[in-house]
Design a protein around this motif. Structure first.
Motif, PDB file in Angstrom:
ATOM      1  N   ASP A  32      56.232  46.080  76.755  1.00 37.58           N
ATOM      2  CA  ASP A  32      57.443  46.316  75.964  1.00 37.58           C
ATOM      3  C   ASP A  32      58.631  45.907  76.831  1.00 37.58           C
ATOM      4  O   ASP A  32      58.709  44.772  77.241  1.00 37.58           O
ATOM      5  CB  ASP A  32      57.521  47.776  75.485  1.00 37.58           C
ATOM      6  CG  ASP A  32      56.720  47.973  74.186  1.00 37.58           C
ATOM      7  OD1 ASP A  32      56.180  46.976  73.672  1.00 37.58           O
ATOM      8  OD2 ASP A  32      56.628  49.112  73.718  1.00 37.58           O
ATOM      9  N   ASP A  33      59.532  46.832  77.139  1.00 36.62           N
ATOM     10  CA  ASP A  33      60.689  46.477  77.966  1.00 36.62           C
ATOM     11  C   ASP A  33      60.542  46.945  79.409  1.00 36.62           C
ATOM     12  O   ASP A  33      61.489  46.878  80.193  1.00 36.62           O
ATOM     13  CB  ASP A  33      61.964  47.109  77.362  1.00 36.62           C
ATOM     14  CG  ASP A  33      62.277  46.521  75.987  1.00 36.62           C
ATOM     15  OD1 ASP A  33      62.012  45.325  75.791  1.00 36.62           O
ATOM     16  OD2 ASP A  33      62.758  47.280  75.129  1.00 36.62           O
ATOM     17  N   GLU A  34      59.353  47.445  79.790  1.00 39.42           N
ATOM     18  CA  GLU A  34      59.144  47.972  81.134  1.00 39.42           C
ATOM     19  C   GLU A  34      58.614  46.879  82.060  1.00 39.42           C
ATOM     20  O   GLU A  34      57.553  46.309  81.824  1.00 39.42           O
ATOM     21  CB  GLU A  34      58.146  49.130  81.081  1.00 39.42           C
ATOM     22  CG  GLU A  34      57.996  49.874  82.377  1.00 39.42           C
ATOM     23  CD  GLU A  34      57.064  51.077  82.238  1.00 39.42           C
ATOM     24  OE1 GLU A  34      56.450  51.460  83.235  1.00 39.42           O
ATOM     25  OE2 GLU A  34      56.968  51.615  81.109  1.00 39.42           O
ATOM     26  N   PRO A  35      59.377  46.538  83.136  1.00 39.52           N
ATOM     27  CA  PRO A  35      58.967  45.429  84.003  1.00 39.52           C
ATOM     28  C   PRO A  35      57.863  45.826  84.982  1.00 39.52           C
ATOM     29  O   PRO A  35      57.802  46.960  85.458  1.00 39.52           O
ATOM     30  CB  PRO A  35      60.250  45.091  84.754  1.00 39.52           C
ATOM     31  CG  PRO A  35      60.998  46.387  84.831  1.00 39.52           C
ATOM     32  CD  PRO A  35      60.681  47.119  83.558  1.00 39.52           C
ATOM     33  N   VAL A  36      56.996  44.877  85.281  1.00 40.05           N
ATOM     34  CA  VAL A  36      55.996  45.021  86.342  1.00 40.05           C
ATOM     35  C   VAL A  36      56.224  43.857  87.295  1.00 40.05           C
ATOM     36  O   VAL A  36      56.203  42.698  86.885  1.00 40.05           O
ATOM     37  CB  VAL A  36      54.558  44.986  85.790  1.00 40.05           C
ATOM     38  CG1 VAL A  36      53.542  45.080  86.934  1.00 40.05           C
ATOM     39  CG2 VAL A  36      54.342  46.115  84.789  1.00 40.05           C
ATOM     40  N   TYR A  37      56.437  44.169  88.568  1.00 43.29           N
ATOM     41  CA  TYR A  37      56.893  43.154  89.523  1.00 43.29           C
ATOM     42  C   TYR A  37      55.746  42.448  90.230  1.00 43.29           C
ATOM     43  O   TYR A  37      54.654  43.004  90.411  1.00 43.29           O
ATOM     44  CB  TYR A  37      57.840  43.798  90.541  1.00 43.29           C
ATOM     45  CG  TYR A  37      59.112  44.313  89.909  1.00 43.29           C
ATOM     46  CD1 TYR A  37      60.186  43.462  89.655  1.00 43.29           C
ATOM     47  CD2 TYR A  37      59.215  45.654  89.521  1.00 43.29           C
ATOM     48  CE1 TYR A  37      61.337  43.929  89.048  1.00 43.29           C
ATOM     49  CE2 TYR A  37      60.372  46.128  88.910  1.00 43.29           C
ATOM     50  CZ  TYR A  37      61.428  45.259  88.671  1.00 43.29           C
ATOM     51  OH  TYR A  37      62.573  45.720  88.066  1.00 43.29           O
ATOM     52  N   THR A  38      56.019  41.215  90.642  1.00 48.00           N
ATOM     53  CA  THR A  38      55.015  40.415  91.353  1.00 48.00           C
ATOM     54  C   THR A  38      54.579  41.093  92.650  1.00 48.00           C
ATOM     55  O   THR A  38      53.422  40.987  93.048  1.00 48.00           O
ATOM     56  CB  THR A  38      55.558  39.009  91.677  1.00 48.00           C
ATOM     57  OG1 THR A  38      56.756  39.161  92.462  1.00 48.00           O
ATOM     58  CG2 THR A  38      55.873  38.239  90.428  1.00 48.00           C
ATOM     59  N   SER A  39      55.491  41.779  93.308  1.00 53.70           N
ATOM     60  CA  SER A  39      55.163  42.430  94.580  1.00 53.70           C
ATOM     61  C   SER A  39      54.065  43.470  94.387  1.00 53.70           C
ATOM     62  O   SER A  39      53.165  43.593  95.227  1.00 53.70           O
ATOM     63  CB  SER A  39      56.414  43.082  95.183  1.00 53.70           C
ATOM     64  OG  SER A  39      56.971  44.018  94.278  1.00 53.70           O
ATOM     65  N   GLU A  40      54.120  44.231  93.276  1.00 53.24           N
ATOM     66  CA  GLU A  40      53.088  45.227  93.019  1.00 53.24           C
ATOM     67  C   GLU A  40      51.747  44.562  92.743  1.00 53.24           C
ATOM     68  O   GLU A  40      50.700  44.981  93.261  1.00 53.24           O
ATOM     69  CB  GLU A  40      53.470  46.117  91.833  1.00 53.24           C
ATOM     70  CG  GLU A  40      52.430  47.192  91.536  1.00 53.24           C
ATOM     71  CD  GLU A  40      52.727  48.009  90.288  1.00 53.24           C
ATOM     72  OE1 GLU A  40      51.893  48.880  89.955  1.00 53.24           O
ATOM     73  OE2 GLU A  40      53.756  47.764  89.634  1.00 53.24           O
ATOM     74  N   PHE A  41      51.766  43.499  91.935  1.00 51.50           N
ATOM     75  CA  PHE A  41      50.528  42.796  91.618  1.00 51.50           C
ATOM     76  C   PHE A  41      49.876  42.232  92.881  1.00 51.50           C
ATOM     77  O   PHE A  41      48.672  42.376  93.107  1.00 51.50           O
ATOM     78  CB  PHE A  41      50.789  41.669  90.622  1.00 51.50           C
ATOM     79  CG  PHE A  41      49.559  40.868  90.276  1.00 51.50           C
ATOM     80  CD1 PHE A  41      48.678  41.298  89.304  1.00 51.50           C
ATOM     81  CD2 PHE A  41      49.271  39.685  90.950  1.00 51.50           C
ATOM     82  CE1 PHE A  41      47.539  40.564  88.997  1.00 51.50           C
ATOM     83  CE2 PHE A  41      48.135  38.950  90.655  1.00 51.50           C
ATOM     84  CZ  PHE A  41      47.268  39.391  89.676  1.00 51.50           C
ATOM     85  N   LEU A  42      50.697  41.592  93.727  1.00 54.30           N
ATOM     86  CA  LEU A  42      50.164  41.010  94.970  1.00 54.30           C
ATOM     87  C   LEU A  42      49.584  42.081  95.894  1.00 54.30           C
ATOM     88  O   LEU A  42      48.532  41.888  96.503  1.00 54.30           O
ATOM     89  CB  LEU A  42      51.273  40.247  95.697  1.00 54.30           C
ATOM     90  CG  LEU A  42      51.557  38.825  95.204  1.00 54.30           C
ATOM     91  CD1 LEU A  42      52.831  38.287  95.834  1.00 54.30           C
ATOM     92  CD2 LEU A  42      50.384  37.911  95.524  1.00 54.30           C
ATOM     93  N   ARG A  43      50.287  43.196  95.985  1.00 54.01           N
ATOM     94  CA  ARG A  43      49.811  44.267  96.862  1.00 54.01           C
ATOM     95  C   ARG A  43      48.457  44.786  96.394  1.00 54.01           C
ATOM     96  O   ARG A  43      47.523  44.931  97.192  1.00 54.01           O
ATOM     97  CB  ARG A  43      50.829  45.409  96.899  1.00 54.01           C
ATOM     98  CG  ARG A  43      50.397  46.602  97.738  1.00 54.01           C
ATOM     99  CD  ARG A  43      51.491  47.662  97.807  1.00 54.01           C
ATOM    100  NE  ARG A  43      51.871  48.152  96.495  1.00 54.01           N
ATOM    101  CZ  ARG A  43      51.174  49.058  95.807  1.00 54.01           C
ATOM    102  NH1 ARG A  43      50.066  49.557  96.311  1.00 54.01           N
ATOM    103  NH2 ARG A  43      51.589  49.473  94.625  1.00 54.01           N
ATOM    104  N   VAL A  44      48.324  45.053  95.096  1.00 50.75           N
ATOM    105  CA  VAL A  44      47.073  45.591  94.560  1.00 50.75           C
ATOM    106  C   VAL A  44      45.960  44.540  94.617  1.00 50.75           C
ATOM    107  O   VAL A  44      44.820  44.843  94.974  1.00 50.75           O
ATOM    108  CB  VAL A  44      47.279  46.094  93.112  1.00 50.75           C
ATOM    109  CG1 VAL A  44      45.964  46.555  92.506  1.00 50.75           C
ATOM    110  CG2 VAL A  44      48.294  47.223  93.085  1.00 50.75           C
TER     111      VAL A  44
END
Length: 649
Positions: A32-44
């Protein structure tokens, strides 16, 4: 830890290299309108890269699908306000407190303590003990009674003998007299370990207290640590319904004779060991040291094997009959090699209050805590009533005066005053008011330093914050899946039945044979066995004819077997009668098939467990589709391309 630092440096370098990119490209996708950042994806992604077994999950696009599904579930969990449940908040709070403990011991551990720990892991102590049980917070009367009891018991052991008294007084409730076997450092609580290591062999310790109560320990032996052993074993257990009705001690002796005839231990373990978890690996077990196994008999045999490849005679434990082979032995490592590991163990252990004291000192420095001039005031308002537990704050008490500031939190006189009120304990004769105030203030200050540091760890320690976030999300997902999918699927009897009816073809027992497998290291022997089987001779008669008391040339295995059974060759053809000779697991086998059991569709009751599991997966798949419709996923393709470039590097 090093991996995390490397990843952090990589990310910093990447950020510096893409200064021209807009903030928009830092967002990988929106739920929806809630962002998920590349930094979190890369870390996980990087954290889990080495953990995933499915190679497809290492593909960025495949992993992104898993990650977006994960975020969809979290979105739904929060929409259902699962994060506001009291049970969720309580469990998260308990976890944070437990996790924080490992981050609250950053103080340098003294070299002397590490050396002491190394000395203790370098030796094994054999001891027995007597424990008079009493709780940590027992009343003074109960504590004194327990102490008097252990003193009397020690006096009796000195005159009557420790073992006589130990066996007599053990009742398993209030008094325990136990044989402990051998143990080394970190195997017992620190106080018990210290008493044992400080008592000479043959002596009985003075009474000492642990959190369990009062002990005396009788040290029977002290020896150099035997290090670590890796062994393989062949295990035989009694099998009900075995058509051969062969006793395990007879079967293990037959296998042992084959070993003595020169047959390969690993091959025999693969064919005949009833320990399925190790059989496929040639019987090899995980390495262990003294006191780690639940079977002292097995441990003694294993450590009794001195030369690599040495093989024991058959022996019995509570698990069955065994033959053990020594694969490797490793002595205690040198101090420098194990020092870091010992430091980590000490930080998690109750070895000394020195660690806590070092932590308090570092926090005082961190938060600029100096001397406390207000203690004079508190000395002036305390009196002997405190020792009678009837002291009260005076009417003119200046409670709103500032006392000490920890970080951003200001503590007032009334905070310490209330602490004094609540911590009154009846102690008999009065003591020094000055020493009392000093001690109580240290307790008050230290507990609040630790509490403040713990409460602010998420903002002060990035690693701690990430771990808490992962656990926070994991709790939510578990609660969501349990209420939405797992419990619902289990109770939806109509849905489960309907799913079974439309997927019956998925629940089929494979083709199997009722067979006897003859195994021998000699192809010539099996030709003779094959001939006798074709003539209809009974298995017992064949064994008596082929084998002797001193020599075992053939071993038989009887079972209902599918194509994956360990005794059957991979190329075996299902056909009634006596098969040709196959080479299998470094031996030769002949199979007598008595009956062929065709594929069979399982009834609902037979397949119920698998049906419920598959139905849950089916419901989850459809549920995820519904969530995808409910919450719109917008992926930033530029950010995704950038991630793929970074990962390829």
């Amino acid at each position: 830890m090093k991996l995390r630092y490397r990843l952090t440096l990589i990310l910093i370098a990447l950020i510096l290299g893409v200064e021209a990119q807009s903030v928009q490209k830092d967002v990988l996708f929106y739920v929806d309108d809630e962002p998920v950042y590349t930094s979190e994806f890369l870390r996980v992604y990087n954290k889990n890269l080495d953990l995933v077994q499915d190679e497809s999950q290492k593909d960025v696009d495949e992993y992104l699908t898993l990650f977006t599904n994960y975020k969809l579930k979290l979105k739904e969990a929060k929409a259902l306000e699962l994060h506001n449940k009291s049970s969720y908040k309580r469990e998260l709070s308990n976890y944070k407190k437990q996790l924080a403990k490992s981050y609250m011991t950053d103080a340098k551990v003294s070299e002397a303590m590490v050396k002491e720990a190394y000395e203790r892991i370098s030796y094994d102590i054999k001891a027995n003990h007597i424990l008079v049980k009493v709780g940590e917070n027992a009343s003074p009367e109960d504590t004194l009674a327990a102490y008097n009891d252990i003193v009397k018991l020690r006096n009796r052991t000195l005159s009557e003998g420790f073992e006589i008294v130990r066996k007599e007084v053990h009742n398993g409730r209030t008094v325990f007299g136990e044989e402990l076997g051998y143990f080394s450092g970190f195997r017992m609580v620190y106080k018990f370990e210290t008493a044992a290591f400080n008592t000479n062999v043959g002596d009985i310790s003075q009474p000492f207290r642990t959190r369990f109560g009062y002990h005396i320990v009788n040290v029977l032996d002290k020896r150099k640590s035997r290090g670590e052993r890796t062994v393989a074993h062949i295990m035989v257990v009694e099998k009900k319904g075995d058509t051969l009705a062969e006793k395990p001690e007879v079967r293990i002796q037959d296998i042992y004779k084959k070993i003595n005839q020169g047959e390969d231990f690993e091959a025999l373990a693969k064919q005949f060991s009833d320990d399925r978890s190790s059989a496929s690996k040639g019987g090899v077990l995980k390495s262990f040291s003294s006191g780690q196994l639940g079977s002292p008999e097995f441990e003694e045999v294993a450590f009794g094997l001195e030369e690599v490849d040495a093989i024991s005679e058959p022996f019995k434990t509570q698990y069955g009959w065994h033959i053990a082979k020594l694969i490797a032995k490793k002595p205690v490592r040198e101090f420098d090699a194990v020092k870091g590991e010992l430091e980590q163990k000490i930080k998690r252990d109750d070895r000394s209050k020195l660690i806590d004291e070092a932590l308090y000192a570092s926090l005082k420095k961190k938060y600029n805590i100096g001397d406390q001039p207000a203690l004079k005031y508190f000395e002036s308002i305390l009196n002997d009533d405190y020792f009678k537990t009837i002291w009260k704050l005076p009417n003119e008490f200046t409670g709103d005066e500032p006392l000490v500031k920890i970080g951003k939190k200001q503590f007032l006189y009334k905070d310490f005053g209330n602490y004094l009120l609540k911590s009154q304990r009846r102690r008999g004769a009065s003591g020094s008011i000055q020493l009392l105030v000093s001690k109580k203030y240290e307790e008050f200050l230290n507990s609040n330093l630790v509490r403040y540091h713990e409460d602010n760890l998420e903002t002060e320690n990035e690693e701690f914050a990430h771990i808490v976030d992962e656990y926070r999300d994991g709790l939510l997902l578990f609660d969501l899946m349990e209420t939405t999918i797992w419990n619902a699927a289990k109770t939806d009897s109509t849905g489960i039945q309907d799913y079974y009816k439309t997927h019956k073809s998925d629940y089929v027992l494979p083709k199997r044979v009722d067979a006897v497998v003859a195994s021998s290291a000699k192809q010539k022997t099996l030709k003779k066995v094959s001939k006798l089987l074709k003539q209809g001779m009974a298995i017992d008669q064949i064994k008596a004819l082929i084998n002797s008391n001193d020599k075992i040339d053939v071993i038989f295995t009887s079972d209902i077997m599918d194509a994956e059974h360990q005794a059957l060759p991979k190329s075996f053809q299902f056909k009634e009668g006596v098969s040709k000779t196959y080479k299998h697991n470094d031996a030769f086998v002949v199979v007598q098939v008595k009956d062929i059991l065709q594929e069979k569709e399982q009834t609902f009751e037979e397949a119920k467990g698998a049906v419920i599991s598959d139905y849950q997966s089916y419901k989850e798949e459809n549920w995820l589709k519904d969530l995808g419709d409910k919450y719109k996923i917008q992926i930033n393709q530029d950010a995704l391309k950038n991630i793929k470039k970074q990962i390829k590097k």
